[in-house]
Each structure stands twice: as structure tokens, then as C-alpha cells.
Design a protein around this motif. Sequence first.
Motif, PDB file in Angstrom:
ATOM      1  N   MET A  51      83.970  52.548  39.151  1.00  0.00           N
ATOM      2  CA  MET A  51      84.698  51.760  40.143  1.00  0.00           C
ATOM      3  C   MET A  51      86.169  52.178  40.204  1.00  0.00           C
ATOM      4  N   VAL A  52      86.718  52.572  39.069  1.00  0.00           N
ATOM      5  CA  VAL A  52      88.078  53.134  39.064  1.00  0.00           C
ATOM      6  C   VAL A  52      88.096  54.385  39.940  1.00  0.00           C
ATOM      7  N   SER A  53      87.042  55.186  39.844  1.00  0.00           N
ATOM      8  CA  SER A  53      86.938  56.410  40.650  1.00  0.00           C
ATOM      9  C   SER A  53      86.858  56.100  42.138  1.00  0.00           C
ATOM     10  N   VAL A  54      86.167  55.032  42.485  1.00  0.00           N
ATOM     11  CA  VAL A  54      86.099  54.622  43.889  1.00  0.00           C
ATOM     12  C   VAL A  54      87.497  54.250  44.386  1.00  0.00           C
ATOM     13  N   GLY A  55      88.258  53.551  43.549  1.00  0.00           N
ATOM     14  CA  GLY A  55      89.621  53.202  43.922  1.00  0.00           C
ATOM     15  C   GLY A  55      90.499  54.418  44.106  1.00  0.00           C
ATOM     16  N   VAL A  56      90.362  55.401  43.226  1.00  0.00           N
ATOM     17  CA  VAL A  56      91.116  56.652  43.361  1.00  0.00           C
ATOM     18  C   VAL A  56      90.738  57.345  44.669  1.00  0.00           C
ATOM     19  N   THR A  57      89.451  57.358  44.958  1.00  0.00           N
ATOM     20  CA  THR A  57      88.982  57.959  46.211  1.00  0.00           C
ATOM     21  C   THR A  57      89.623  57.279  47.415  1.00  0.00           C
ATOM     22  N   ALA A  58      89.630  55.955  47.398  1.00  0.00           N
ATOM     23  CA  ALA A  58      90.213  55.202  48.514  1.00  0.00           C
ATOM     24  C   ALA A  58      91.659  55.620  48.754  1.00  0.00           C
ATOM     25  N   ALA A  59      92.412  55.743  47.672  1.00  0.00           N
ATOM     26  CA  ALA A  59      93.822  56.130  47.807  1.00  0.00           C
ATOM     27  C   ALA A  59      93.961  57.538  48.369  1.00  0.00           C
ATOM     28  N   PRO A 109      90.849  49.477  48.797  1.00  0.00           N
ATOM     29  CA  PRO A 109      89.706  48.896  48.078  1.00  0.00           C
ATOM     30  C   PRO A 109      88.892  47.933  48.928  1.00  0.00           C
ATOM     31  N   ASP A 110      89.548  47.209  49.834  1.00  0.00           N
ATOM     32  CA  ASP A 110      88.815  46.258  50.663  1.00  0.00           C
ATOM     33  C   ASP A 110      87.803  46.932  51.580  1.00  0.00           C
ATOM     34  N   ASP A 111      88.017  48.218  51.892  1.00  0.00           N
ATOM     35  CA  ASP A 111      87.053  48.944  52.714  1.00  0.00           C
ATOM     36  C   ASP A 111      85.718  49.127  51.993  1.00  0.00           C
ATOM     37  N   PHE A 112      85.722  48.955  50.692  1.00  0.00           N
ATOM     38  CA  PHE A 112      84.511  49.140  49.886  1.00  0.00           C
ATOM     39  C   PHE A 112      83.935  47.806  49.406  1.00  0.00           C
ATOM     40  N   ARG A 113      84.603  46.715  49.749  1.00  0.00           N
ATOM     41  CA  ARG A 113      84.240  45.415  49.183  1.00  0.00           C
ATOM     42  C   ARG A 113      82.821  44.973  49.572  1.00  0.00           C
ATOM     43  N   SER A 114      82.422  45.193  50.814  1.00  0.00           N
ATOM     44  CA  SER A 114      81.107  44.698  51.240  1.00  0.00           C
ATOM     45  C   SER A 114      79.984  45.316  50.418  1.00  0.00           C
ATOM     46  N   VAL A 115      80.143  46.592  50.073  1.00  0.00           N
ATOM     47  CA  VAL A 115      79.117  47.251  49.263  1.00  0.00           C
ATOM     48  C   VAL A 115      79.132  46.713  47.833  1.00  0.00           C
ATOM     49  N   VAL A 116      80.318  46.479  47.304  1.00  0.00           N
ATOM     50  CA  VAL A 116      80.437  45.911  45.954  1.00  0.00           C
ATOM     51  C   VAL A 116      79.777  44.537  45.904  1.00  0.00           C
ATOM     52  N   VAL A 117      80.015  43.721  46.918  1.00  0.00           N
ATOM     53  CA  VAL A 117      79.408  42.385  46.971  1.00  0.00           C
ATOM     54  C   VAL A 117      77.887  42.495  47.035  1.00  0.00           C
ATOM     55  N   ASP A 118      77.382  43.394  47.880  1.00  0.00           N
ATOM     56  CA  ASP A 118      75.926  43.566  47.989  1.00  0.00           C
ATOM     57  C   ASP A 118      75.312  44.037  46.676  1.00  0.00           C
ATOM     58  N   ASN A 147      84.859  44.222  39.197  1.00  0.00           N
ATOM     59  CA  ASN A 147      84.677  45.549  39.794  1.00  0.00           C
ATOM     60  C   ASN A 147      85.765  45.852  40.809  1.00  0.00           C
ATOM     61  N   MET A 148      86.144  44.859  41.577  1.00  0.00           N
ATOM     62  CA  MET A 148      87.241  45.051  42.529  1.00  0.00           C
ATOM     63  C   MET A 148      88.552  45.319  41.788  1.00  0.00           C
ATOM     64  N   ALA A 149      88.739  44.640  40.651  1.00  0.00           N
ATOM     65  CA  ALA A 149      89.953  44.852  39.855  1.00  0.00           C
ATOM     66  C   ALA A 149      89.999  46.282  39.327  1.00  0.00           C
ATOM     67  N   LEU A 151      77.635  54.716  51.086  1.00  0.00           N
ATOM     68  CA  LEU A 151      77.275  53.546  51.887  1.00  0.00           C
ATOM     69  C   LEU A 151      78.509  52.909  52.522  1.00  0.00           C
ATOM     70  N   SER A 152      79.618  52.904  51.795  1.00  0.00           N
ATOM     71  CA  SER A 152      80.851  52.327  52.349  1.00  0.00           C
ATOM     72  C   SER A 152      81.327  53.125  53.555  1.00  0.00           C
ATOM     73  N   LEU A 153      81.309  54.451  53.448  1.00  0.00           N
ATOM     74  CA  LEU A 153      81.751  55.286  54.563  1.00  0.00           C
ATOM     75  C   LEU A 153      80.781  55.199  55.736  1.00  0.00           C
ATOM     76  N   PHE A 154      79.499  55.049  55.428  1.00  0.00           N
ATOM     77  CA  PHE A 154      78.512  54.825  56.487  1.00  0.00           C
ATOM     78  C   PHE A 154      78.827  53.531  57.237  1.00  0.00           C
ATOM     79  N   ARG A 155      79.128  52.484  56.506  1.00  0.00           N
ATOM     80  CA  ARG A 155      79.427  51.204  57.156  1.00  0.00           C
ATOM     81  C   ARG A 155      80.720  51.253  57.964  1.00  0.00           C
ATOM     82  N   LEU A 156      81.608  52.162  57.601  1.00  0.00           N
ATOM     83  CA  LEU A 156      82.841  52.324  58.376  1.00  0.00           C
ATOM     84  C   LEU A 156      82.604  53.121  59.663  1.00  0.00           C
TER      85      LEU A 156
END
Length: 586
Positions: free
Chosen positions: A131-139, A145-154, A167-169, A26-31
Amino acid sequence: MIKDLGWKVGGAQGEGIDSTGEIIALSLFRLGYYVSTYRHFMSLIKGGHTNYKVRVTSELTNHHGDALHMMFAFDQESINHNFHELVNGSILVYDTAIKNAEAPEKDGVNVCAIPLTDLAKEAGSPIMKNMVSVGVTAAAIGLTPDDFRSVVVDRFGSKGDEIVESNMAAMRKGYDYYNENFNHRLELPDRPEVKEERLFISGNEATSLGALAAGCRLLAQYPITPATEVMYQLIKQFPKMGGAFIQAEDEIAAVMMAIGGNYAGVRTMTATSGPGFSLMMEALGLSGISETPLVIIDVQRAGPSTGLPTKTEQSDVFAILYGSHGEIPRIVLTPRNVEECFYYTMEAFNLAEKYQCPVIVATDLYMGMNKQTVSSIDFDKFSINRGKLISDEELAELEKGAFKRFDVSVEDGISYRSIPGQKNGRFVAMGNESDEVGVEMEEPVLRTLQMDKRARKLANFNDNAGFDYAGAANAELLLVDFGSTGGLQYEVFKALEAEGVSVGHLTISRIAPFPMELAGYLKAAKKILVSELNSTAMLATLLKQQVGEHAKYESCLKYSGDPFLFEEVYAKAKEVADSLKKEVTL
């Protein structure tokens, strides 16, 4: 070839595998990227291997892709099942919490042992290793991590800001750990320019939205994988739309309720899968002989019997086409992608009421339960047509008991129907053969007239094109498919075309009434390759039955429960194309 990025997470069911995949997708879709997903799961509530594949591209596809560039393993079984998919330059991340973890040696695969669980504990809870895995993916893919924030908030916002920030941490811990310890990077495809609104939905979600848009206000259903999601979506939406849901005691009751709802004038449907559809056979005949509209969604899965409830197949074809005793007109639509699930479900209600017969929309688990990017929905493509409903004024001109609900004199075979409560419009919709006003009879001449009347309904059917063709006008090799295999085989077609092969792609979206207009493409080809997910070549058999050209056919079949891979179909198509070259040489 399509430039893409394949990402996957695997683990035991109940470990948050789906939620991890959905956040990435969903994050990549929103991007702005095009995204296709595939969920592999077992018939268990908890335990057993599951994985979630995400394919990211810069153009629209309807397939989850073969290549795997990054994989997260939450257990050893995930490595065992999926390691072979990793391509040159790929990244395998496994949790150091896996005892005695082993990864095969393979050139070009960068193995990264990361303490996903320990980092999650530091962030507040071991369950946040996803969520740690999502952060690893981002790197690894050049995001933050901010690129995924909107989905985390939703996803977590309703639980409070503290949960969102924890979760962001966790995501930042994974992001920082990877950047500090590893240099391997993956390149995302070019980000497409977004020119219109798009949706990220599954076939089941699109089906439910199509039903709502068509005016469906009653669903009668018995829960069954993989059609249950249709039910859940409509349960969620019906309160806003004045609709109602009835959970029937079984599929026999469900389809009978659907027939009753349509008889009463309410657009009604039922949704099921193979085992449930088997139970609906007699009711299918009731819809046909009583000329009562009926819409059935069949989200096919692997049979027979209980079979593989969480795996995909296209093996209900003959049941859909010929099921139920006796002979009735029926319409069978086979959407080829998530978008068509929406439009074809809408269309099914119009067709059911126009032709006063059952309409079956045949999807499958692969398309039904996996999400994809689709174009924004155009509601102007559709207008509601309720068919031949007789008006109160017309009925008022008739004498009591004179309304011929089953009038055999109508040229198109479709007589006017009334809704219960209309004065002078009463009739009996029975399972026995009847005369023109609905009284049971066994008179041979009238029986023949009624059968002929019903048969005329679809004689000149032209409401739906039934197929699409791409390629040279007289292609030597013709690739044919239906349903969800169309997206994959289109990619095979484009690959062969780029190689200079004389190839065409014929993808079928309606198998009853059969679209005979496609016959010319079959007759023009030297070889016909039909790809389908069953063991007995059901679509190829139907083509032979309707068109002939028996000697030209080759089949690419798969019935393991998994969808086709590109390489499987491409290899078979290449083999057939090469055989044509040899024939020319000889």
C-alpha cells in the motif's frame, strides 16, 4: 505508436505482488483508462520471483506492452530480472530493506531508494508495504491516494473500517515520502472519454461468464493450472443459477461426466489444459461417434508433459485438431481476446448441440489468467439454439423402438436426438459403431453410411466467420496469427502501415472447420509472416496444408514460456518487409 504507461511490481511469491498490481490496475480502470495486465509467476506456492505488469493506455489494446516506465522492486531478484525493461525517463523504486541492493547504471533511469517496509511499519504492519507502493505510484503519476480509495474499500471493507483506514494511512505515507524527497514525474496517457460500461476481467472469468450465459449448468473438472480459475468462477456463480459442479478424480472422469450430462440434456462442459486434454482423447472419440454434444475449454500452457505449468504457449494445436483415434467431426474456436472468450464460449454450446459433436475452445494462459479492459457484454448478440431436439409429439407418432437416433438418410448429417425420459425416444449412445437405432453392428455398408453421415455435418459450416482481415486488399506482406497473439500483431500491423509498408493483418478465430474463405488473402500476398507461440510453426503448417503457397511463408516463433514482445514481432516483420523492398530493387 500507442501512448502508454508501463508499471510493474516484483518480488517473491507470497509478498502480495498480485494484490498490489490489481489495486493499481483496477483503480486506473475505474478512472476510465484502458488497462492490460500480465502476471509472471513460478510453479511455487511461496518463494521464487514473480511480477505483475500493468499497461495503461487511452485506447483498447490486447497486449501488456514492452515499455516499462515505473518499477517497484521488493527484492534484488526483481531488479536483476526486470531492470533492462526500463526506458528513458523511467523510475525504479526499491525497498531500502533489501540488503546490499544494487541497481545497474543506466542513463535516463531515476533510481529511488524508499523505506517501503519501514513506512509500512509506521502505518501499522510491514505487510502493508504494497500500500505504501501504491501511494508512491499515486505521487509519481499525478494522482492522489483518494483516487485509489474505492478499490481499497472493496478489497478490505469486509474486515472493518479500521483496516481500510490503516491501508489508506500506509498509502499516504508513501505518497508524502515521495513528494518530499523526489521530483521525477510520469505522465499518464490522455484519459479516454467513457461512453459505455466496460469490464475488467480475465479470459478465464470471461469464459465462465460465457458458459453461464449459454445455459451451462453442470461443470465436471479436475483442477489444473491455468484452467482452475474457470472452475472457481463457476463454483461461485452456480448456486445463484441452479448449477452444479463435480470435482472429478481425473480428467478422464471429468470429460466422461461432461458427455453424460449433455446426453441427459443438461448443457455441460469441462475445462482443462494440455496434460488433461491428452487424457481426454478416447472420450473425444466417444462424443463424436455417439453424436453427443461436448464442450471442452483448453487453456493452453507450455508442454510437453508437465512442462511449464505457469507459462503460456500455443502448442496444443495438433492435439486439438487431430487428437483421438479414428475420424470424427469437431469444431475448434480460438478466441483472440478476453471479450471473445465470453462470446465464443457461449457459441460453443450452440454449435455442440446443433452439430452434435465436440467443440473445443482453445485459449491460453496469457489470455486466460491476465485481466484486460473489455467492452460491455452485449447479450443480444446471442440466442440459445439447442439444435435438432425431437419433441414428445413427434415421438408419440412412432412405434416403440422405431426412433432412428442415427438416421443415415438426413441430408445434413444431423439426425434428431432425444432426452432420456421421453417416451419412444430411448436409444443407446455407445462407443461401438451402431445402426440407425443405436444397436451395435459391424456391417461394412452401414459402417460406411454412418461415417459419411457424420462427415456431412460440417461440410457446409458457416456459423462463424473464422477470421478477420485489416489492411490493403492486395497487401504484399501479410501478418497472420491466431488466439492471443492477434492483439500484439495488430499493433505491429498498425506500426508498419504508418511507415508506408503494404501490409495486411489476418487473424484467425476458428481452425476447424478451416475457413477456406481466407485463402484469397494468402494467395494475393508476396510474403506471409505467421507469429505463434510454439517451436514447430503449427499454424503455418496448417495454412500450408489447407491453402498451399509454401514458398511465401516466414515464421516468428517463441516457446520460452513468455508471450511475445512487440519488438520481437516488429523486428521480424520489418526484416521481411525490407526483403520485399530488396526484391523490387533487384
